[in-house]
Design a protein around this motif. Structure first.
Motif, PDB file in Angstrom:
ATOM      1  N   PRO A 140      -3.110  -6.185   1.232  1.00 44.08           N
ATOM      2  CA  PRO A 140      -3.253  -5.744  -0.155  1.00 44.08           C
ATOM      3  C   PRO A 140      -4.373  -4.734  -0.360  1.00 44.08           C
ATOM      4  CG  PRO A 140      -2.868  -8.099  -0.084  1.00 44.08           C
ATOM      5  CD  PRO A 140      -3.068  -7.656   1.337  1.00 44.08           C
ATOM      6  N   ARG A 141      -5.468  -4.906   0.331  1.00 40.05           N
ATOM      7  CA  ARG A 141      -6.606  -3.992   0.151  1.00 40.05           C
ATOM      8  C   ARG A 141      -6.293  -2.604   0.710  1.00 40.05           C
ATOM      9  NH1 ARG A 141      -9.675  -8.933   0.798  1.00 40.05           N
ATOM     10  NH2 ARG A 141     -10.850  -9.313  -1.134  1.00 40.05           N
ATOM     11  N   ASP A 142      -5.555  -2.540   1.802  1.00 37.62           N
ATOM     12  CA  ASP A 142      -5.168  -1.231   2.341  1.00 37.62           C
ATOM     13  C   ASP A 142      -4.247  -0.493   1.369  1.00 37.62           C
ATOM     14  OD1 ASP A 142      -6.655  -1.486   4.623  1.00 37.62           O
ATOM     15  OD2 ASP A 142      -4.982  -2.062   5.915  1.00 37.62           O
ATOM     16  N   VAL A 143      -3.348  -1.224   0.744  1.00 37.25           N
ATOM     17  CA  VAL A 143      -2.432  -0.603  -0.216  1.00 37.25           C
ATOM     18  C   VAL A 143      -3.204  -0.141  -1.446  1.00 37.25           C
ATOM     19  CG1 VAL A 143      -0.378  -0.927  -1.648  1.00 37.25           C
ATOM     20  CG2 VAL A 143      -0.504  -2.010   0.610  1.00 37.25           C
ATOM     21  N   ALA A 144      -4.161  -0.950  -1.906  1.00 38.00           N
ATOM     22  CA  ALA A 144      -4.981  -0.564  -3.058  1.00 38.00           C
ATOM     23  C   ALA A 144      -5.770   0.709  -2.757  1.00 38.00           C
ATOM     24  CB  ALA A 144      -5.930  -1.702  -3.436  1.00 38.00           C
ATOM     25  N   ALA A 145      -6.273   0.825  -1.539  1.00 35.13           N
ATOM     26  CA  ALA A 145      -7.002   2.036  -1.155  1.00 35.13           C
ATOM     27  C   ALA A 145      -6.089   3.249  -1.191  1.00 35.13           C
ATOM     28  CB  ALA A 145      -7.597   1.856   0.244  1.00 35.13           C
ATOM     29  N   ALA A 146      -4.835   3.060  -0.820  1.00 34.38           N
ATOM     30  CA  ALA A 146      -3.870   4.164  -0.855  1.00 34.38           C
ATOM     31  C   ALA A 146      -3.568   4.594  -2.284  1.00 34.38           C
ATOM     32  CB  ALA A 146      -2.583   3.755  -0.146  1.00 34.38           C
ATOM     33  N   VAL A 147      -3.621   3.648  -3.225  1.00 32.27           N
ATOM     34  CA  VAL A 147      -3.411   3.991  -4.638  1.00 32.27           C
ATOM     35  C   VAL A 147      -4.509   4.938  -5.105  1.00 32.27           C
ATOM     36  CG1 VAL A 147      -3.376   3.095  -6.999  1.00 32.27           C
ATOM     37  CG2 VAL A 147      -2.178   1.860  -5.176  1.00 32.27           C
TER      38      VAL A 147
END
Length: 299
Positions: free
Chosen positions: A55-62
């Motif tokens: 989840p944190r990697d995806v949030a960083a991509a946002v």
């Protein structure tokens, strides 16, 4: 042994970042995600998690999407399906997570919901290319282009929180449904932003937001949100998830430029607030109730 749970992730545009916080909270408290059913934003973020990303990697991509890929560059007229916005920027942002992946090969079982404008029916996408499934489930009519011969658009039109399709993964397991419409008590719909207001060139954004076109777009966005919220209430009453998680993110515009962390944190907080309810869902009585009530759906 980790307890397993199925997720029903609802729509809500950029508010969907809160889904990532919900998932992170579950993982941090030693729950295992057995299956994910998502529509619209829930389909987009659900797919990235099902593919094995954190989840944190995806949030960083946002954040990278908004700050580096230039959200405003995605604004264009798509003549193919008469939509305001192309999907090239979205595809580019999702490629590191989803490129080349098939639904049936994901680490976590996943389905996305869409609606066919050919026949008006809900379509449960269970196989095929993950990227295409995501583009179908997020295809807000008029904003993002429809997909395929069936003219697939945003599944939230008929089912804003796909609880029933989540239950099909395993009727014995609890369903955690995430609804993204809850607003602060002092928030007024008059304060809702014009879609992409924060992403347009600043002088142009200020000009458009004060015109009749800006007012029309603001009212249209508010109307869609109100209808979706009421439809969500009806679907939840009908399908009755074991746990309903409602992050307070309804004041965020569906297509507003955002920073990921506050929404992530709010999703985490809302799930943490419901951990006791989730624990109760595993009681012998509640487990027996689920099995006896819903087992016929898998026959």
């Amino acid at each position: 042994m980790k307890r397993e749970v199925n997720l029903a992730l609802g729509g809500g545009g950029v508010r969907g970042v809160a889904h990532l916080g919900v998932v992170q909270c579950l993982l941090d408290h030693d729950y295992k995600i057995n299956g994910i059913s998502g529509t619209s934003a829930g389909g987009l973020f659900g797919a990235t998690i099902a593919a094995g990303n954190t989840p944190r990697d995806v949030a960083a991509a946002v954040d990278k999407f908004f700050n580096e890929s230039s959200f405003r560059s995605g604004i264009s007229i798509s003549t193919a399906s008469f939509s305001l916005i192309g999907t090239n920027g979205m595809i580019k942002a999702l490629e590191p997570f989803l490129q080349g992946k098939k639904m049936e090969d994901l680490q976590i079982p996943f389905v996305a919901t869409a609606v066919s404008l050919k026949n008006g029916q809900e379509i449960i996408i269970k196989d095929g290319d993950v990227m295409q499934a995501v583009l179908a489930t997020i295809a807000i009519p008029g904003f993002f282009p429809s997909q395929g011969d069936q003219v697939l658009v945003d599944g939230g039109i008929l089912d804003p929180v796909p609880i029933d399709s989540a239950r099909e993964f395993d009727t014995s397991l609890p369903i955690v449904a995430v609804l993204l419409h809850k607003r602060p008590q002092d928030f007024s719909l008059d304060n809702i932003k014009v879609p992409f207001e924060d992403s347009l060139i600043e002088p142009l954004a200020k000009t458009i937001s004060k015109t009749r076109i800006g007012e029309l777009m603001r009212h249209l966005t508010a109307t869609v949100d109100v209808v979706s919220s009421k439809l969500s209430e009806l679907r939840i009453e009908k399908s009755k998830p074991d746990v309903l998680v409602e992050p307070v993110v309804g004041h965020i515009g569906l297509l507003q430029k955002i920073e990921a962390q506050p929404l992530f944190d709010e999703g985490y907080r809302a799930m943490e607030e419901n951990l006791e309810n989730l624990e109760k869902a595993y009681s012998l009585v509640n487990s027996f109730r689920r099995i006896t009530k819903y087992a016929h759906s898998q026959d």
